[in-house]
Design an enzyme around this catalytic site. Structure first.
Site, PDB file in Angstrom:
ATOM      1  N   CYS A 299      82.395  53.551 111.152  1.00 17.63           N
ATOM      2  CA  CYS A 299      82.706  54.906 110.710  1.00 17.63           C
ATOM      3  C   CYS A 299      83.891  55.473 111.487  1.00 17.63           C
ATOM      4  O   CYS A 299      84.505  56.463 111.061  1.00 17.63           O
ATOM      5  CB  CYS A 299      81.491  55.822 110.845  1.00 17.63           C
ATOM      6  SG  CYS A 299      80.838  55.971 112.514  1.00 17.63           S
TER       7      CYS A 299
ATOM      8  N   GLN B 250      73.702  55.620 118.123  1.00 15.86           N
ATOM      9  CA  GLN B 250      73.598  54.719 119.273  1.00 15.86           C
ATOM     10  C   GLN B 250      72.864  55.367 120.437  1.00 15.86           C
ATOM     11  O   GLN B 250      72.126  54.688 121.174  1.00 15.86           O
ATOM     12  CB  GLN B 250      75.005  54.270 119.702  1.00 15.86           C
ATOM     13  CG  GLN B 250      74.990  53.222 120.801  1.00 15.86           C
ATOM     14  CD  GLN B 250      76.375  52.703 121.115  1.00 15.86           C
ATOM     15  OE1 GLN B 250      77.244  52.658 120.241  1.00 15.86           O
ATOM     16  NE2 GLN B 250      76.618  52.325 122.358  1.00 15.86           N
TER      17      GLN B 250
ATOM     18  N   HIS C 144      81.942  50.998 115.972  1.00 18.10           N
ATOM     19  CA  HIS C 144      81.414  51.760 114.845  1.00 18.10           C
ATOM     20  C   HIS C 144      82.430  51.761 113.705  1.00 18.10           C
ATOM     21  O   HIS C 144      83.559  52.249 113.876  1.00 18.10           O
ATOM     22  CB  HIS C 144      81.113  53.200 115.276  1.00 18.10           C
ATOM     23  CG  HIS C 144      79.979  53.311 116.239  1.00 18.10           C
ATOM     24  ND1 HIS C 144      78.781  53.927 115.912  1.00 18.10           N
ATOM     25  CD2 HIS C 144      79.841  52.881 117.524  1.00 18.10           C
ATOM     26  CE1 HIS C 144      77.958  53.870 116.966  1.00 18.10           C
ATOM     27  NE2 HIS C 144      78.588  53.244 117.947  1.00 18.10           N
TER      28      HIS C 144
ATOM     29  N   CYS D 246      74.913  53.451 110.959  1.00 20.17           N
ATOM     30  CA  CYS D 246      75.106  54.844 111.342  1.00 20.17           C
ATOM     31  C   CYS D 246      74.430  55.760 110.322  1.00 20.17           C
ATOM     32  O   CYS D 246      74.656  55.636 109.114  1.00 20.17           O
ATOM     33  CB  CYS D 246      76.603  55.131 111.413  1.00 20.17           C
ATOM     34  SG  CYS D 246      77.014  56.869 111.452  1.00 20.17           S
ATOM     35  N   GLU D 247      73.604  56.673 110.796  1.00 16.73           N
ATOM     36  CA  GLU D 247      72.871  57.530 109.867  1.00 16.73           C
ATOM     37  C   GLU D 247      73.751  58.631 109.264  1.00 16.73           C
ATOM     38  O   GLU D 247      73.366  59.272 108.292  1.00 16.73           O
ATOM     39  CB  GLU D 247      71.672  58.176 110.560  1.00 16.73           C
ATOM     40  CG  GLU D 247      71.998  59.188 111.627  1.00 16.73           C
ATOM     41  CD  GLU D 247      70.747  59.783 112.255  1.00 16.73           C
ATOM     42  OE1 GLU D 247      70.808  60.964 112.644  1.00 16.73           O
ATOM     43  OE2 GLU D 247      69.724  59.078 112.359  1.00 16.73           O
ATOM     44  N   HIS D 248      74.942  58.838 109.814  1.00 16.30           N
ATOM     45  CA  HIS D 248      75.821  59.887 109.299  1.00 16.30           C
ATOM     46  C   HIS D 248      76.623  59.424 108.083  1.00 16.30           C
ATOM     47  O   HIS D 248      76.876  60.211 107.167  1.00 16.30           O
ATOM     48  CB  HIS D 248      76.786  60.354 110.397  1.00 16.30           C
ATOM     49  CG  HIS D 248      76.083  60.928 111.583  1.00 16.30           C
ATOM     50  ND1 HIS D 248      76.520  60.740 112.879  1.00 16.30           N
ATOM     51  CD2 HIS D 248      74.947  61.671 111.679  1.00 16.30           C
ATOM     52  CE1 HIS D 248      75.701  61.349 113.711  1.00 16.30           C
ATOM     53  NE2 HIS D 248      74.742  61.915 113.016  1.00 16.30           N
ATOM     54  N   HIS D 249      77.046  58.157 108.084  1.00 15.18           N
ATOM     55  CA  HIS D 249      77.869  57.646 106.988  1.00 15.18           C
ATOM     56  C   HIS D 249      77.290  56.385 106.358  1.00 15.18           C
ATOM     57  O   HIS D 249      77.855  55.852 105.408  1.00 15.18           O
ATOM     58  CB  HIS D 249      79.284  57.336 107.492  1.00 15.18           C
ATOM     59  CG  HIS D 249      79.962  58.500 108.138  1.00 15.18           C
ATOM     60  ND1 HIS D 249      80.016  58.673 109.504  1.00 15.18           N
ATOM     61  CD2 HIS D 249      80.589  59.577 107.593  1.00 15.18           C
ATOM     62  CE1 HIS D 249      80.659  59.800 109.779  1.00 15.18           C
ATOM     63  NE2 HIS D 249      81.019  60.365 108.652  1.00 15.18           N
TER      64      HIS D 249
END
Length: 212
Positions: free
Chosen positions: A172, A142, A170, A101-104
């Site tokens: 996250c 995703q 996920h 995941c690019e956010h976390h």
């Protein structure tokens, strides 16, 4: 990212097995320095026995987990395209997906189900999972992953249509934040004939069925 001309770096032998990794040594050194600082910042002692090699291990792991940046998905498909007068649906389902995941920068993982209807050409079946890896082994969401795989297949093979469904868990969502351990995220994308309800329904029914 991975230096093919570099002399292999050999980790310790375990039960007679030697693991050989090939990486750019300068890149490993640079990343390791940052991870060493991260360990210090979170209150750990990077000099204790269990953490002595951890910065280097994380650096190598991160390069592997993001090696999709070095892959050309269209070239993967072009390397095994064959002229074939087959005009029915081709499905490769239950393709393992592992991404970050690019956010976390926490993993998400699951399965992809991909179908296309040939338009004069088929592709080697192993190339479709390789295309999935080429896009999944990057920092991702995703939704974008689903569209990138669809578009790559459509633009390279020019089939009558493409259908894709991805189902993932996920971390996250399960390890932090909302902390819902059993939630699954499903995304889908379609082109051409798969935009028609009849074809899309056939695809969804086929990926739901199990071999006897």
């Amino acid at each position: 990212m991975i230096d093919k001309n570099h002399i292999p770096d050999r980790d310790d032998d375990i039960d007679g097995y030697t693991k050989i990794d090939r990486y750019n040594p300068q890149l490993i050194e640079n990343l390791s320095a940052h991870y060493l600082d991260v360990l210090k910042q979170i209150g750990e002692n990077p000099q204790r026995e269990g953490l002595l090699k951890t910065p280097e291990r994380i650096a190598k792991a991160m390069l592997f987990l993001t090696h999709g940046y070095d892959l050309d998905a269209k070239s993967i498909l072009n390397s095994a395209m064959f002229k074939e007068e087959y005009s029915q649906m081709v499905i490769v389902k239950d393709i393992e997906v592992y991404s970050m995941c690019e956010h976390h920068m926490l993993p998400f993982f699951g399965k992809a189900h991909i179908a296309y209807i040939p338009n004069g050409y088929v592709v080697g079946l192993s190339k479709i999972p390789r295309v999935v890896d080429a896009f999944a082994r990057r920092l991702q969401v995703q939704e974008r992953l689903t569209n990138e795989i669809r578009d790559c297949i459509q633009e390279t093979l020019n089939p009558v249509g493409v259908g894709i469904v991805i189902e993932c868990r996920h971390l996250c969502m399960s390890m932090r934040g909302v902390q819902k351990q059993n939630s699954v995220t499903t995304t889908s994308a379609f082109t051409g004939e798969f935009l028609k309800e009849k074809t899309r329904t056939e695809f969804l029914n086929l990926i739901s069925s199990k071999l006897s």
